[in-house]
Design an enzyme around this catalytic site. Structure first.
Site, PDB file in Angstrom:
ATOM      1  N   TYR A 157       7.722   1.464  14.072  1.00 32.64           N
ATOM      2  CA  TYR A 157       7.845   1.653  12.497  1.00 32.64           C
ATOM      3  C   TYR A 157       8.813   2.259  12.153  1.00 32.64           C
ATOM      4  O   TYR A 157       9.721   2.085  10.907  1.00 32.64           O
ATOM      5  CB  TYR A 157       6.884   2.217  11.814  1.00 32.64           C
ATOM      6  CG  TYR A 157       6.613   1.700  10.051  1.00 32.64           C
ATOM      7  CD1 TYR A 157       6.424   0.561   9.626  1.00 32.64           C
ATOM      8  CD2 TYR A 157       7.417   3.427   9.423  1.00 32.64           C
ATOM      9  CE1 TYR A 157       7.123   0.497   8.692  1.00 32.64           C
ATOM     10  CE2 TYR A 157       6.865   2.917   8.050  1.00 32.64           C
ATOM     11  CZ  TYR A 157       6.804   1.624   7.872  1.00 32.64           C
ATOM     12  OH  TYR A 157       7.497   2.237   5.895  1.00 32.64           O
ATOM     13  N   LYS A 161      12.516   0.978  10.868  1.00 33.50           N
ATOM     14  CA  LYS A 161      13.135   1.679   9.780  1.00 33.50           C
ATOM     15  C   LYS A 161      14.230   2.268   9.405  1.00 33.50           C
ATOM     16  O   LYS A 161      15.128   2.056   8.352  1.00 33.50           O
ATOM     17  CB  LYS A 161      12.120   2.220   8.239  1.00 33.50           C
ATOM     18  CG  LYS A 161      11.029   1.883   8.278  1.00 33.50           C
ATOM     19  CD  LYS A 161      11.086   0.362   7.040  1.00 33.50           C
ATOM     20  CE  LYS A 161       9.850  -0.521   6.526  1.00 33.50           C
ATOM     21  NZ  LYS A 161      10.203  -1.179   5.487  1.00 33.50           N
TER      22      LYS A 161
HETATM   23  N1  LIG Z   1       3.318   2.176   1.224  1.00 32.21           N
HETATM   24  C1  LIG Z   1       4.001   3.160   1.442  1.00 32.21           C
HETATM   25  O1  LIG Z   1       3.583   4.154   1.676  1.00 32.21           O
HETATM   26  C2  LIG Z   1       5.650   2.919   1.934  1.00 32.21           C
HETATM   27  C3  LIG Z   1       6.805   3.571   2.354  1.00 32.21           C
HETATM   28  C4  LIG Z   1       7.686   3.680   2.798  1.00 32.21           C
HETATM   29  C5  LIG Z   1       8.057   2.209   2.771  1.00 32.21           C
HETATM   30  N2  LIG Z   1       7.507   1.396   2.398  1.00 32.21           N
HETATM   31  C6  LIG Z   1       7.961  -0.306   2.666  1.00 32.21           C
HETATM   32  O2  LIG Z   1       7.614  -0.292   0.946  1.00 32.21           O
HETATM   33  C7  LIG Z   1       7.283  -2.101   1.434  1.00 32.21           C
HETATM   34  C8  LIG Z   1       6.135  -3.085   1.077  1.00 32.21           C
HETATM   35  O3  LIG Z   1       5.109  -1.907   1.280  1.00 32.21           O
HETATM   36  P1  LIG Z   1       3.834  -1.537   0.456  1.00 32.21           P
HETATM   37  O4  LIG Z   1       3.375  -0.239   0.620  1.00 32.21           O
HETATM   38  O5  LIG Z   1       3.790  -2.151  -0.880  1.00 32.21           O
HETATM   39  O6  LIG Z   1       2.752  -2.447   1.342  1.00 32.21           O
HETATM   40  P2  LIG Z   1       2.097  -3.762   1.145  1.00 32.21           P
HETATM   41  O7  LIG Z   1       1.103  -4.205   2.758  1.00 32.21           O
HETATM   42  O8  LIG Z   1       0.752  -3.717  -0.387  1.00 32.21           O
HETATM   43  O9  LIG Z   1       3.200  -5.112   0.782  1.00 32.21           O
HETATM   44  C9  LIG Z   1       3.660  -5.916   1.742  1.00 32.21           C
HETATM   45  C10 LIG Z   1       4.018  -7.299   1.517  1.00 32.21           C
HETATM   46  O10 LIG Z   1       4.328  -7.808   2.982  1.00 32.21           O
HETATM   47  C11 LIG Z   1       4.242  -8.748   2.743  1.00 32.21           C
HETATM   48  N3  LIG Z   1       4.534  -9.556   4.457  1.00 32.21           N
HETATM   49  C12 LIG Z   1       3.876  -8.786   5.391  1.00 32.21           C
HETATM   50  N4  LIG Z   1       4.528 -10.211   6.703  1.00 32.21           N
HETATM   51  C13 LIG Z   1       5.300 -11.117   6.218  1.00 32.21           C
HETATM   52  C14 LIG Z   1       5.600 -11.856   5.301  1.00 32.21           C
HETATM   53  N5  LIG Z   1       6.298 -11.677   8.026  1.00 32.21           N
HETATM   54  N6  LIG Z   1       6.711 -13.189   5.362  1.00 32.21           N
HETATM   55  C15 LIG Z   1       6.505 -12.157   4.071  1.00 32.21           C
HETATM   56  N7  LIG Z   1       5.938 -11.334   2.948  1.00 32.21           N
HETATM   57  C16 LIG Z   1       5.090 -10.522   4.177  1.00 32.21           C
HETATM   58  C17 LIG Z   1       2.514  -9.475   2.741  1.00 32.21           C
HETATM   59  O11 LIG Z   1       1.184  -9.878   2.927  1.00 32.21           O
HETATM   60  C18 LIG Z   1       2.740  -8.219   1.525  1.00 32.21           C
HETATM   61  O12 LIG Z   1       1.945  -8.786   0.555  1.00 32.21           O
HETATM   62  C19 LIG Z   1       7.308  -2.438   2.804  1.00 32.21           C
HETATM   63  O13 LIG Z   1       8.738  -2.707   3.784  1.00 32.21           O
HETATM   64  C20 LIG Z   1       6.848  -0.650   3.358  1.00 32.21           C
HETATM   65  O14 LIG Z   1       7.461  -0.843   5.014  1.00 32.21           O
HETATM   66  C21 LIG Z   1       5.695   1.591   1.551  1.00 32.21           C
END
Ligand SMILES: NC(=O)c1ccc[n+]([C@@H]2O[C@H](COP(=O)([O-])OP(=O)(O)OC[C@H]3O[C@@H](n4cnc5c(N)ncnc54)[C@H](O)[C@@H]3O)[C@@H](O)[C@H]2O)c1
Length: 251
Positions: A157, A161
């Site tokens: 991961y 990123k």
């Molecule tokens: N939550 C955290 O702490 C955090 C921290 C840093 C970065 N992020 C990043 O922020 C973004 C959103 O994360 P989140 O926490 O809201 O996660 P989440 O799991 O709540 O949402 C992610 C969404 O992406 C969709 N998804 C997954 N694979 C997919 C695909 N192949 N095609 C289309 N859609 C797809 C899922 O169905 C889901 O609705 C991500 O890229 C994550 O890596 C999150």
């Protein structure tokens, strides 16, 4: 706070967490939305909720790893709304191992799964968005504090990123001549199903936030505000930035 009235914004990962919070915030500021996610049921529910609140919204089930599906999503957005002013590429996964394995134990399948969605997905979205965007447009990619730092038991991961940050910076340099901005947002722990999955896999009540200044998870809306800013006309001289929103983790 900038109005988003008249702007058409395409979002991936719009069915959950940060993507859904961003869609809600943009709608409340007057944006017209084109939502995409791989989770059809949750995506439909998100679109219905937004519509009920008065938003102008369409939705398309898209797997971001599939370039032609991403193309259909963007072309449909232009067909319905005439243009794409902004895009938030927020779809992403933590991986099936959910921050529980060291690199020496990681698998090929996990590498392919995470890199395909987190890196190829953003790559596909950027290429298709740039095909339809015009001068003044803005793109925000979901990076992470792990785009700039390493973390144990989360090598794939973390690498994915770092790659998102690389795509963001290189594309920003290229697209300056077209007046298209490309930035990343770099959250720390945010209270979404992704972090819940990590806590369940690690069998802990609360993820280890000792590296953050704030000993709490951020709320999805606290990231949505940054994404909205980067999409808005308040940030027209910001491009190639990986904007920290990590509760004081990387400081
Ligand atoms: N939550 C955290 O702490 C955090 C921290 C840093 C970065 N992020 C990043 O922020 C973004 C959103 O994360 P989140 O926490 O809201 O996660 P989440 O799991 O709540 O949402 C992610 C969404 O992406 C969709 N998804 C997954 N694979 C997919 C695909 N192949 N095609 C289309 N859609 C797809 C899922 O169905 C889901 O609705 C991500 O890229 C994550 O890596 C999150």
């Amino acid at each position: 706070m900038s109005s988003m009235e008249g702007k058409v914004i395409a979002l991936t990962g719009a069915a959950s967490g940060i993507g859904l919070a961003t869609a809600k915030l943009l709608a409340s500021r007057g944006a017209t939305l084109s939502l995409a996610d791989i989770n059809a049921k949750q995506l439909e529910a998100a679109a219905k909720t937004l519509e009920a609140a008065g938003a102008k919204v369409i939705y398309t089930v898209v797997d971001v790893t599939n370039r032609s599906q991403v193309r259909v999503f963007l072309e449909r957005t232009v067909k319905e709304f005439g243009k794409v002013d902004g895009a938030a590429n927020l779809a992403g996964v933590i991986g099936h191992h959910a921050a529980t394995l060291e690199l020496r134990d990681e698998t090929d399948d996990e590498f392919d799964f995470v890199m395909n969605i987190n890196v190829r997905g953003v790559f596909n979205c950027l290429r298709e968005e740039l095909r339809v965007m015009k001068s003044g447009a803005s793109i925000v990619n979901a990076a992470s504090v792990l785009a700039v730092l390493g973390q144990v038991k989360n090598s794939i991961y973390t690498a994915s990123k770092h790659a998102v940050a690389g795509l963001t910076r290189a594309a920003a340099k290229e697209e300056g001549k077209n007046n298209i901005r490309i930035n990343g947002v770099a959250p720390g722990f945010i209270d979404t199903p992704m972090v819940t999955a990590v806590e369940e896999a690690q069998k802990v009540q609360k993820a280890d936030m000792s590296a953050q200044a704030f000993q709490r998870k951020g709320k999805p809306g606290e990231i949505a505000g940054i994404v909205a800013f980067l999409l808005s006309d308040e940030s027209t001289f910001v491009t190639g930035a990986i904007w920290s929103a990590d509760g004081g983790w990387n400081c």
